[in-house]
Scaffold this active site. Structure first.
Site, PDB file in Angstrom:
ATOM      1  N   CYS A 134     -26.728  27.534 -20.048  1.00 12.69           N
ATOM      2  CA  CYS A 134     -26.718  28.855 -20.704  1.00 12.69           C
ATOM      3  C   CYS A 134     -27.005  28.777 -22.199  1.00 12.69           C
ATOM      4  CB  CYS A 134     -25.392  29.561 -20.448  1.00 12.69           C
ATOM      5  SG  CYS A 134     -25.087  29.805 -18.703  1.00 12.69           S
ATOM      6  N   HIS A 148     -25.177  35.143 -25.792  1.00 13.72           N
ATOM      7  CA  HIS A 148     -25.384  34.940 -24.360  1.00 13.72           C
ATOM      8  C   HIS A 148     -24.475  35.918 -23.610  1.00 13.72           C
ATOM      9  CE1 HIS A 148     -25.443  33.367 -20.420  1.00 13.72           C
ATOM     10  NE2 HIS A 148     -24.307  32.697 -20.515  1.00 13.72           N
ATOM     11  N   ASN A 169     -24.760  37.628 -15.713  1.00 15.41           N
ATOM     12  CA  ASN A 169     -25.054  36.460 -16.541  1.00 15.41           C
ATOM     13  C   ASN A 169     -26.338  35.815 -16.006  1.00 15.41           C
ATOM     14  OD1 ASN A 169     -25.193  33.839 -17.534  1.00 15.41           O
ATOM     15  ND2 ASN A 169     -23.000  33.443 -17.364  1.00 15.41           N
TER      16      ASN A 169
HETATM   17  O1  UT7 Z   1     -22.546  31.196 -18.961  1.00 14.36           O
HETATM   18  C1  UT7 Z   1     -21.289  30.620 -19.122  1.00 14.36           C
HETATM   19  C2  UT7 Z   1     -20.696  30.568 -17.774  1.00 14.36           C
HETATM   20  N1  UT7 Z   1     -19.469  31.114 -17.452  1.00 14.36           N
HETATM   21  C3  UT7 Z   1     -18.672  31.965 -18.125  1.00 14.36           C
HETATM   22  O2  UT7 Z   1     -18.880  32.410 -19.195  1.00 14.36           O
HETATM   23  C4  UT7 Z   1     -17.414  32.343 -17.405  1.00 14.36           C
HETATM   24  C5  UT7 Z   1     -16.225  32.454 -18.310  1.00 14.36           C
HETATM   25  N2  UT7 Z   1     -15.063  32.880 -17.564  1.00 14.36           N
HETATM   26  C6  UT7 Z   1     -14.879  34.158 -17.141  1.00 14.36           C
HETATM   27  O3  UT7 Z   1     -15.733  34.998 -17.371  1.00 14.36           O
HETATM   28  C7  UT7 Z   1     -13.591  34.485 -16.473  1.00 14.36           C
HETATM   29  O4  UT7 Z   1     -12.738  33.380 -16.487  1.00 14.36           O
HETATM   30  C8  UT7 Z   1     -13.767  35.002 -15.007  1.00 14.36           C
HETATM   31  C9  UT7 Z   1     -14.399  36.386 -15.012  1.00 14.36           C
HETATM   32  C10 UT7 Z   1     -14.599  34.026 -14.208  1.00 14.36           C
HETATM   33  C11 UT7 Z   1     -12.391  35.133 -14.351  1.00 14.36           C
HETATM   34  O5  UT7 Z   1     -11.571  35.994 -15.112  1.00 14.36           O
HETATM   35  P1  UT7 Z   1     -10.098  35.551 -15.520  1.00 14.36           P
HETATM   36  O6  UT7 Z   1      -9.524  36.666 -16.273  1.00 14.36           O
HETATM   37  O7  UT7 Z   1     -10.191  34.232 -16.193  1.00 14.36           O
HETATM   38  O8  UT7 Z   1      -9.393  35.475 -14.119  1.00 14.36           O
HETATM   39  P2  UT7 Z   1      -8.602  34.251 -13.455  1.00 14.36           P
HETATM   40  O9  UT7 Z   1      -9.534  33.273 -12.880  1.00 14.36           O
HETATM   41  O10 UT7 Z   1      -7.538  33.760 -14.401  1.00 14.36           O
HETATM   42  O11 UT7 Z   1      -7.881  35.031 -12.296  1.00 14.36           O
HETATM   43  C12 UT7 Z   1      -6.908  36.068 -12.524  1.00 14.36           C
HETATM   44  C13 UT7 Z   1      -6.524  36.677 -11.205  1.00 14.36           C
HETATM   45  C14 UT7 Z   1      -6.149  35.638 -10.149  1.00 14.36           C
HETATM   46  O12 UT7 Z   1      -5.142  36.201  -9.341  1.00 14.36           O
HETATM   47  P3  UT7 Z   1      -3.599  35.835  -9.559  1.00 14.36           P
HETATM   48  O13 UT7 Z   1      -3.513  34.355  -9.402  1.00 14.36           O
HETATM   49  O14 UT7 Z   1      -3.277  36.305 -10.948  1.00 14.36           O
HETATM   50  O15 UT7 Z   1      -2.921  36.607  -8.483  1.00 14.36           O
HETATM   51  C15 UT7 Z   1      -7.414  35.480  -9.353  1.00 14.36           C
HETATM   52  O16 UT7 Z   1      -7.159  35.029  -8.039  1.00 14.36           O
HETATM   53  O17 UT7 Z   1      -7.634  37.400 -10.662  1.00 14.36           O
HETATM   54  C16 UT7 Z   1      -7.965  36.888  -9.361  1.00 14.36           C
HETATM   55  N3  UT7 Z   1      -9.408  36.942  -9.208  1.00 14.36           N
HETATM   56  C17 UT7 Z   1     -10.045  38.007  -8.706  1.00 14.36           C
HETATM   57  N4  UT7 Z   1      -9.612  39.187  -8.236  1.00 14.36           N
HETATM   58  C18 UT7 Z   1     -10.528  40.069  -7.803  1.00 14.36           C
HETATM   59  C19 UT7 Z   1     -10.318  36.005  -9.553  1.00 14.36           C
HETATM   60  N5  UT7 Z   1     -11.548  36.440  -9.278  1.00 14.36           N
HETATM   61  C20 UT7 Z   1     -11.406  37.671  -8.744  1.00 14.36           C
HETATM   62  C21 UT7 Z   1     -12.327  38.634  -8.267  1.00 14.36           C
HETATM   63  N6  UT7 Z   1     -11.860  39.816  -7.814  1.00 14.36           N
HETATM   64  N7  UT7 Z   1     -13.655  38.411  -8.278  1.00 14.36           N
END
Ligand code: UT7
Length: 317
Positions: free
Chosen positions: A111, A243, A273
């Site tokens: 990226c 980005h 993205n």
């Molecule tokens: O180009 C560079 C590449 N990547 C990035 O820039 C990604 C950077 N990271 C992110 O954008 C975020 O970390 C994500 C959008 C991927 C995830 O968001 P988050 O706020 O970090 O969520 P998390 O992984 O900490 O999950 C929080 C909660 C969890 O549930 P519990 O354990 O709190 O009950 C997950 O299981 O949200 C849940 N969860 C979802 N729920 C609904 C994770 N993904 C999803 C989903 N839909 N798609």
């Protein structure tokens, strides 16, 4: 002599997948995706490839620059999702657009790829080796997406963006780029050809939280570093073109820099993205919307797998 962007173009496939479509594949919903990422929909290839999308973006950039394909001396294509191992995708673009005098190669810095490719192009121009360079970011991430993993499949999309850089007499800015291979495991995708058993599916894997924390720390740092290195005050910057990974990352960067969020254009709502295509797609949209004016100072910043990150300053012409 330094590189001046004198043409831009972009392309996104017609097929659109919105958040409700994704909710049919994995346990997620529109509200969660919008809130946590800002993404509303993404474009997905059907018959297109990384190369065909790159050709469409390149043709538009060349037309906008008002040059002939024969004038292009170098094509750098940034991608992590080429449909080809060889020949390089840049050579396929060369063939399609008739840039018969160009030297062509691909680059992969995930990226951060567009920033790294843009800086490489500029370095060639500043060395005096080339005067007219086509830089493309093109990605078909849908081919590398695990459509059963809700932690990643909600984020990514397909598309392509391109700029034509021409040597000109304007202020030259020094770029800042970094890599930290020791943190590479945060975001990986193993080549399918290297997988000997069923221990890996050859699709993208990400520790989202780790990448998020890395981005919100390192992007403001590298922007401050590039401003300092070039003796530019943050108030002089008209736009910060980041980005387009996640709306919350962009908002957090703006906050940490104490800069007005209106200076941070965003389009991840429409595209998701698109890795190395996101910055040139955004620049192209801003040009088409009439948001870019001669003399404006802009910062571009990329970050992603590697881990890698970097920022560049340029003036719109
Ligand atoms: O180009 C560079 C590449 N990547 C990035 O820039 C990604 C950077 N990271 C992110 O954008 C975020 O970390 C994500 C959008 C991927 C995830 O968001 P988050 O706020 O970090 O969520 P998390 O992984 O900490 O999950 C929080 C909660 C969890 O549930 P519990 O354990 O709190 O009950 C997950 O299981 O949200 C849940 N969860 C979802 N729920 C609904 C994770 N993904 C999803 C989903 N839909 N798609």
């Amino acid at each position: 002599m330094t590189g001046i962007i004198c043409g831009t173009g972009s392309f996104a496939p017609a097929k659109v997948m919105d958040n409700n479509d994704l909710a049919k594949l994995v346990d997620t919903n529109d509200e969660w995706i919008r809130e946590r990422t800002g993404v509303v929909q993404r474009h997905i290839i059907e018959n297109d490839t990384t190369v065909t999308m790159a050709v469409r973006a390149a043709e538009e950039a060349i037309k906008n620059a008002g040059i002939l394909p024969e004038e292009i001396e170098l094509i750098i294509l940034s991608t992590l999702s080429s449909n080809l191992i060889m020949p390089c995708a840049a050579c396929e673009v060369q063939k399609a657009i008739g840039a018969v005098n160009a030297t062509c190669f691909d680059m992969n810095a995930a990226c951060s790829g567009f920033i790294f490719a843009y800086n490489t192009a500029n370095a060639y121009i500043e060395s005096g080796l080339y005067k007219t360079v086509l830089v493309i970011g093109s990605e078909s991430l849908s081919n590398l997406t695990d459509w059963t993993d809700r932690g990643t499949c909600i984020l990514f999309g397909d598309g392509s963006g391109a700029v034509v850089l021409k040597a000109g007499e304007t202020k030259s800015y020094k770029a800042v780029t970094h890599s930290d291979g020791s943190r590479g495991e945060a975001l990986t995708c193993i080549s399918r050809y290297a997988i000997k058993d069923d221990s890996d599916n050859g699709l993208m894997k990400m520790n989202g939280r780790e990448v998020f924390n890395f981005a919100v720390k390192k992007v403001p740092e590298v922007i401050n570093e590039v401003l300092e290195k070039n003796n530019v005050n943050i108030e002089e910057i008209d736009y910060f073109i980041l980005h387009q990974a996640n709306k919350r990352i962009v908002e957090s960067v703006a906050k940490r820099l104490k800069a007005d969020i209106s200076k941070f254009p965003m389009n991840m709502m429409e595209y998701g993205n698109t890795s190395s295509a996101s910055i040139p797609i955004l620049i192209d949209e801003m040009r088409k919307n009439g948001e870019l004016r001669k003399g404006q100072k802009l910062v571009m910043a990329g970050f992603g797998a590697g881990l890698s990150w970097g920022a560049s300053i340029f003036e719109w012409n």
